[in-house]
Design an enzyme around this catalytic site. Structure first.
Site, PDB file in Angstrom:
ATOM      1  N   GLN A 165       7.107  37.568  11.373  1.00  0.00           N
ATOM      2  CA  GLN A 165       7.544  36.180  11.278  1.00  0.00           C
ATOM      3  C   GLN A 165       7.219  35.426  12.565  1.00  0.00           C
ATOM      4  O   GLN A 165       7.464  34.224  12.660  1.00  0.00           O
ATOM      5  CB  GLN A 165       9.052  36.134  11.010  1.00  0.00           C
TER       6      GLN A 165
ATOM      7  N   HIS B 232       4.394  33.230   9.191  1.00  0.00           N
ATOM      8  CA  HIS B 232       4.668  31.882   9.708  1.00  0.00           C
ATOM      9  C   HIS B 232       3.513  31.359  10.554  1.00  0.00           C
ATOM     10  O   HIS B 232       3.661  30.392  11.310  1.00  0.00           O
ATOM     11  CB  HIS B 232       5.976  31.877  10.510  1.00  0.00           C
TER      12      HIS B 232
ATOM     13  N   THR C 146      14.932  40.970  13.416  1.00  0.00           N
ATOM     14  CA  THR C 146      15.044  39.769  12.591  1.00  0.00           C
ATOM     15  C   THR C 146      16.465  39.623  12.055  1.00  0.00           C
ATOM     16  O   THR C 146      17.108  40.623  11.707  1.00  0.00           O
ATOM     17  CB  THR C 146      14.051  39.741  11.421  1.00  0.00           C
TER      18      THR C 146
ATOM     19  N   ASN D  49      17.935  46.630  15.569  1.00  0.00           N
ATOM     20  CA  ASN D  49      18.459  45.315  15.939  1.00  0.00           C
ATOM     21  C   ASN D  49      19.661  45.493  16.853  1.00  0.00           C
ATOM     22  O   ASN D  49      20.416  46.449  16.715  1.00  0.00           O
ATOM     23  CB  ASN D  49      18.888  44.549  14.675  1.00  0.00           C
TER      24      ASN D  49
HETATM   25  N1  APR Z   1      15.774  43.944  20.055  1.00  0.00           N
HETATM   26  C1  APR Z   1      16.072  43.949  18.717  1.00  0.00           C
HETATM   27  N2  APR Z   1      16.630  42.878  18.064  1.00  0.00           N
HETATM   28  C2  APR Z   1      16.915  41.800  18.813  1.00  0.00           C
HETATM   29  C3  APR Z   1      16.673  41.737  20.213  1.00  0.00           C
HETATM   30  C4  APR Z   1      16.069  42.878  20.830  1.00  0.00           C
HETATM   31  N3  APR Z   1      15.800  42.925  22.117  1.00  0.00           N
HETATM   32  N4  APR Z   1      17.084  40.514  20.667  1.00  0.00           N
HETATM   33  C5  APR Z   1      17.559  39.838  19.582  1.00  0.00           C
HETATM   34  N5  APR Z   1      17.458  40.609  18.476  1.00  0.00           N
HETATM   35  C6  APR Z   1      17.790  40.252  17.092  1.00  0.00           C
HETATM   36  C7  APR Z   1      19.007  39.352  16.902  1.00  0.00           C
HETATM   37  O1  APR Z   1      20.194  40.105  16.799  1.00  0.00           O
HETATM   38  C8  APR Z   1      18.665  38.661  15.587  1.00  0.00           C
HETATM   39  O2  APR Z   1      19.092  39.442  14.472  1.00  0.00           O
HETATM   40  O3  APR Z   1      16.695  39.515  16.593  1.00  0.00           O
HETATM   41  C9  APR Z   1      17.132  38.614  15.594  1.00  0.00           C
HETATM   42  C10 APR Z   1      16.539  37.246  15.897  1.00  0.00           C
HETATM   43  O4  APR Z   1      16.903  36.412  14.838  1.00  0.00           O
HETATM   44  P1  APR Z   1      16.325  34.919  14.722  1.00  0.00           P
HETATM   45  O5  APR Z   1      16.421  34.256  16.011  1.00  0.00           O
HETATM   46  O6  APR Z   1      17.000  34.323  13.535  1.00  0.00           O
HETATM   47  O7  APR Z   1      14.771  35.144  14.446  1.00  0.00           O
HETATM   48  P2  APR Z   1      14.022  35.517  13.086  1.00  0.00           P
HETATM   49  O8  APR Z   1      14.797  36.438  12.238  1.00  0.00           O
HETATM   50  O9  APR Z   1      12.642  35.909  13.449  1.00  0.00           O
HETATM   51  O10 APR Z   1      13.965  34.054  12.381  1.00  0.00           O
HETATM   52  C11 APR Z   1      13.199  33.908  11.230  1.00  0.00           C
HETATM   53  O11 APR Z   1      13.380  31.529  11.336  1.00  0.00           O
HETATM   54  O12 APR Z   1      13.479  29.611  12.461  1.00  0.00           O
HETATM   55  C12 APR Z   1      12.659  30.394  11.750  1.00  0.00           C
HETATM   56  O13 APR Z   1      10.325  30.375  11.901  1.00  0.00           O
HETATM   57  C13 APR Z   1      11.458  30.867  12.538  1.00  0.00           C
HETATM   58  O14 APR Z   1      10.278  32.953  12.210  1.00  0.00           O
HETATM   59  C14 APR Z   1      11.534  32.390  12.423  1.00  0.00           C
HETATM   60  C15 APR Z   1      12.466  32.597  11.250  1.00  0.00           C
END
Ligand code: APR
Length: 264
Positions: free
Chosen positions: A112, A130, A200, A225
């Site tokens: 993503q 994305h 994610t 995560n």
């Molecule tokens: N290692 C593992 N997981 C982690 C770490 C880490 N070091 N740091 C943060 N996380 C986890 C958080 O707990 C959370 O569950 O990564 C996740 C990040 O979540 P989001 O910020 O929501 O990102 P994502 O899931 O990629 O969002 C999906 O939303 O806004 C849109 O286009 C954007 O691609 C993105 C999509």
């Protein structure tokens, strides 16, 4: 039963070693240890600055010249996100997935993220659902070019092939996911009997549909995560901690199991 990371890594290694077609779904969390902030949760971009307008794409199509002026100004501005993503390098999480792919254990990665770091890390079988910020794409014929090689003679720059509006390859809110990308994600998820969900929040569709599709088809999920996600309770193993620390340990454990059992 108390949480035991060694037991969870062992379980995850078993799942992946036993799998016929394992894929991964990754998000912003996998690039946090490369210095790129996530979107949600603590320190998240949307948490700090609010979500962008949900009709970004419609605004672009109404006034593509304004979009280009803003996009070029932002790339020059070096705001927090742009500086972070410009400076980012792959971290051990990206390298671990690239290693798992080259070992033949990981068949495909659905990312993503727009940061291009999986390719820099050496992964090759990747769908960037994305888009990729290092590229531009025609909204008409779908042709793509590396941003650096795309000659801009006017704003908005028309597609040299079909004349339609060209935009950054990053998928905007309100923009349909390119058919080729969504088709590839479904095809990979329908083949998978195991999926690693790493970094994610699994809260944005269509990406969040794919783990459910793997489960529906009898597949097994493994999560990496720092926090709970909507799929945590449906996982055979949960690696609760930073992906940059735990994915290399998982890949090492898989390799070690191979060495002790004489199979690669
Ligand atoms: N290692 C593992 N997981 C982690 C770490 C880490 N070091 N740091 C943060 N996380 C986890 C958080 O707990 C959370 O569950 O990564 C996740 C990040 O979540 P989001 O910020 O929501 O990102 P994502 O899931 O990629 O969002 C999906 O939303 O806004 C849109 O286009 C954007 O691609 C993105 C999509």
């Amino acid at each position: 039963m108390a949480y035991d990371i060694e037991r969870e890594i062992e379980r995850a290694a078993e799942v992946i070693k036993a799998s016929r077609y394992c894929i991964a779904l990754v998000g912003a969390g996998i690039s946090v240890e490369s210095g790129i902030p996530p979107f949600r949760g603590a320190g998240g971009l949307w948490t700090k600055h609010g979500e962008p307008p949900m009709d970004g794409y419609q605004r672009l199509m109404r006034d593509p010249a304004a979009y280009w002026q803003q996009m070029l100004a932002r790339r020059e501005s070096g705001d927090e996100f742009v500086r972070a993503i410009d400076a980012a390098q792959p971290n051990p999480a990206h390298l671990a997935l690239a290693e798992l792919e080259s070992s033949g254990r990981l068949k495909h990665t659905i990312s993503q993220n727009i940061d291009n770091l999986h390719f820099v890390a050496g992964s090759r079988s990747v769908t960037e659902i994305h888009g990729n910020r290092t590229k531009v794409r025609c909204t008409g014929c779908g042709a793509r070019w590396p941003f650096e090689e795309f000659v801009i003679t006017e704003l908005p720059p028309p597609c040299p092939l079909c004349g339609a509006v060209v935009k950054g390859d990053t998928v905007m809110f309100g923009e349909p996911i390119p058919e080729a990308a969504i088709g590839a994600c479904y095809a990979e998820s329908e083949q998978a009997d195991a999926m690693i969900i790493a970094g994610t929040s699994a809260s944005v569709i269509p990406a969040a549909w794919f783990p459910a599709l793997v489960l529906e088809r009898g597949g097994t999920l493994v999560e990496v995560n720092v926090e709970e996600t909507p799929f945590s309770d449906n996982c055979a193993a949960v690696l609760r901690g930073p992906a940059g620390e735990l994915l290399p340990r998982l890949v090492e454990r898989i390799a070690a199991r191979g060495r002790t059992r004489g199979s690669p």
